[in-house]
Enzyme design. Structure first.
Site, PDB file in Angstrom:
ATOM      1  N   GLY A 297      39.984  51.174  74.025  1.00 22.11           N
ATOM      2  CA  GLY A 297      40.840  52.499  73.782  1.00 22.11           C
ATOM      3  C   GLY A 297      41.660  52.996  74.771  1.00 22.11           C
ATOM      4  O   GLY A 297      42.850  53.389  74.586  1.00 22.11           O
ATOM      5  N   ASP A 298      41.503  52.836  75.977  1.00 23.40           N
ATOM      6  CA  ASP A 298      42.302  53.258  77.110  1.00 23.40           C
ATOM      7  C   ASP A 298      43.501  52.377  77.450  1.00 23.40           C
ATOM      8  O   ASP A 298      44.404  52.753  77.208  1.00 23.40           O
ATOM      9  CB  ASP A 298      41.514  53.308  78.375  1.00 23.40           C
ATOM     10  CG  ASP A 298      40.230  54.046  78.734  1.00 23.40           C
ATOM     11  OD1 ASP A 298      40.333  55.125  77.934  1.00 23.40           O
ATOM     12  OD2 ASP A 298      39.409  53.975  79.194  1.00 23.40           O
ATOM     13  N   ALA A 299      43.276  51.065  76.716  1.00 22.63           N
ATOM     14  CA  ALA A 299      44.518  50.084  76.971  1.00 22.63           C
ATOM     15  C   ALA A 299      45.281  50.554  75.755  1.00 22.63           C
ATOM     16  O   ALA A 299      46.642  50.542  75.983  1.00 22.63           O
ATOM     17  CB  ALA A 299      44.041  48.771  76.617  1.00 22.63           C
ATOM     18  N   VAL A 301      45.804  53.348  74.835  1.00 26.92           N
ATOM     19  CA  VAL A 301      46.514  54.551  74.984  1.00 26.92           C
ATOM     20  C   VAL A 301      47.959  54.299  76.061  1.00 26.92           C
ATOM     21  O   VAL A 301      48.858  54.570  76.027  1.00 26.92           O
ATOM     22  CB  VAL A 301      45.766  55.885  75.540  1.00 26.92           C
ATOM     23  CG1 VAL A 301      46.532  56.683  76.082  1.00 26.92           C
ATOM     24  CG2 VAL A 301      44.912  56.258  74.717  1.00 26.92           C
ATOM     25  N   SER A 302      47.273  53.225  77.012  1.00 26.11           N
ATOM     26  CA  SER A 302      48.365  52.809  77.984  1.00 26.11           C
ATOM     27  C   SER A 302      49.663  52.223  77.229  1.00 26.11           C
ATOM     28  O   SER A 302      50.523  52.687  77.856  1.00 26.11           O
ATOM     29  CB  SER A 302      47.642  51.672  78.676  1.00 26.11           C
ATOM     30  OG  SER A 302      46.507  51.748  79.644  1.00 26.11           O
TER      31      SER A 302
END
Length: 356
Positions: A297-299, A301-302
């Site tokens: 999930g962070d990726a 957003v990245s």
């Protein structure tokens, strides 16, 4: 281009060193944890961290949702584009975190607490699921006084885009408010991630105060459901929730974009300036290729933020997020492939359009 984007993205979150282990359901049951969740450690969770090290072949990985997202964004942006801010201890774990940031070219502006150790996060992996238990320690001591210092506030003045995780509401809502108002007053872009179901549940008042400043809101399907439940949105349809959140009051005339991922299912995007809700396909990663879902999930957003900063369309931003999330889910922990990353739009990533 690199000069134009120098320091253009600033992110805030709790920098944590992940203690990651593949475990079985008995350990989750022992500590009353859910297979897919993110919580703050209570006293009964304290023994968990040492148990992972002693009995479950734990690995130490650089973590913290915001720093993960900023690392990935920097990998896709020109040099020196991104700056991460949070609090760490004066210890070896802080150096591990800084080392991972340095490797990605991410600039860090840590507030250092000499009294408390760097925060840690237990990551319990069961198949494709991950349960996160955060012991914030030094991270929870971050103070708005740090950002008020002229040399630190310059990072805020230089930036054009801001990314705040919901986890940061547990630490310094004053900082969030200050940065959000600066972004609004200077026609900059303020983005936020719901981060975990407990954020709209237990920090509802602070989320409600901040949301009018939010230009782009990220979350997943469980966070969307928690938001709906706590903000009086009477629907369990992610598309309807996304549109309802997009249409909530906003202080500026800039439209609000809401982006809800659903793991291997479709990604939903709604905007306050359109009746259309876009639903984007996700090509599932074969089970045998999955390392674990932590950091996917962070990726997303990245890559989304990096391409938004570069001026790409929403379709391309979502395609980039889906692409990078698919790469990271093949890794163990919130790690990016150890090679040069470059997103190339396919030109054929087309959403399904729904009108509500």
């Amino acid at each position: 281009m690199s000069q134009d984007l120098k320091g253009s993205l600033v992110g805030f979150c709790n920098p944590l060193l992940d203690i990651s282990s593949v475990v079985d359901d008995s350990l989750l049951a022992k500590y009353k944890l859910k297979a897919n969740d993110a919580i703050l450690a209570s006293p009964e969770h304290v023994p968990l961290f040492q148990e992972l090290i002693d009995s479950w072949d734990a690995k130490f990985l650089p973590g913290g949702a915001g720093q993960n997202a900023l690392r990935g964004a920097q990998l896709l942006l020109p040099a020196d584009s991104a700056v991460f801010i949070g609090a760490v201890g004066s210890d070896e774990n802080a150096q591990r975190l800084k080392g991972a940031a340095d490797k990605a070219g991410l600039r860090t502006n840590y507030m250092v607490n000499e009294e408390k150790p760097t925060g840690t996060c237990a990551l319990l992996i069961t198949g494709p699921n991950r349960s996160m238990v955060a012991n914030l320690s030094a991270a929870e001591t971050y103070s708005v006084e740090h950002i008020k210092k002229p040399e630190n506030w310059k990072n805020i003045e230089d930036a054009k885009f801001y990314y705040i995780t919901g986890f940061f509401f547990t630490v310094s809502p004053e900082t969030i408010e200050r940065v959000a108002k600066h972004a609004n007053e200077n026609n900059k872009t303020f983005t936020m991630n719901l981060s975990a179901p407990f954020v709209p549940q237990f920090y509802k008042e602070k989320v409600a105060e901040t949301l009018p400043y939010v230009d782009i809101l990220f979350g997943n399907e469980t966070e969307a459901a928690a938001f709906a439940q706590n903000f009086g949105i009477e629907s369990d349809d992610v598309k309807k929730i996304a549109k309802a959140v997009a249409d909530l009051p906003k202080v500026s005339s800039k439209p609000r974009l809401v982006v809800f991922t659903q793991g291997a299912e479709s990604t939903v995007v709604a905007s306050s300036d359109s009746d259309e809700v876009r639903v984007y396909p996700v090509t599932p990663v074969p089970a045998e290729e999955i390392g674990d879902s932590n950091g996917a999930g962070d990726a997303f957003v990245s890559a989304f933020l990096s391409q938004h900063i570069l001026g790409r369309s929403v379709d391309e931003c979502v395609e980039a997020g889906t692409w990078l999330g698919g790469l990271v889910v093949r890794e163990i922990g919130p790690n990016f492939p150890d090679r040069k990353l470059e997103y190339v739009p396919s030109g054929s990533f087309v959403p399904e359009i729904s009108k509500l």
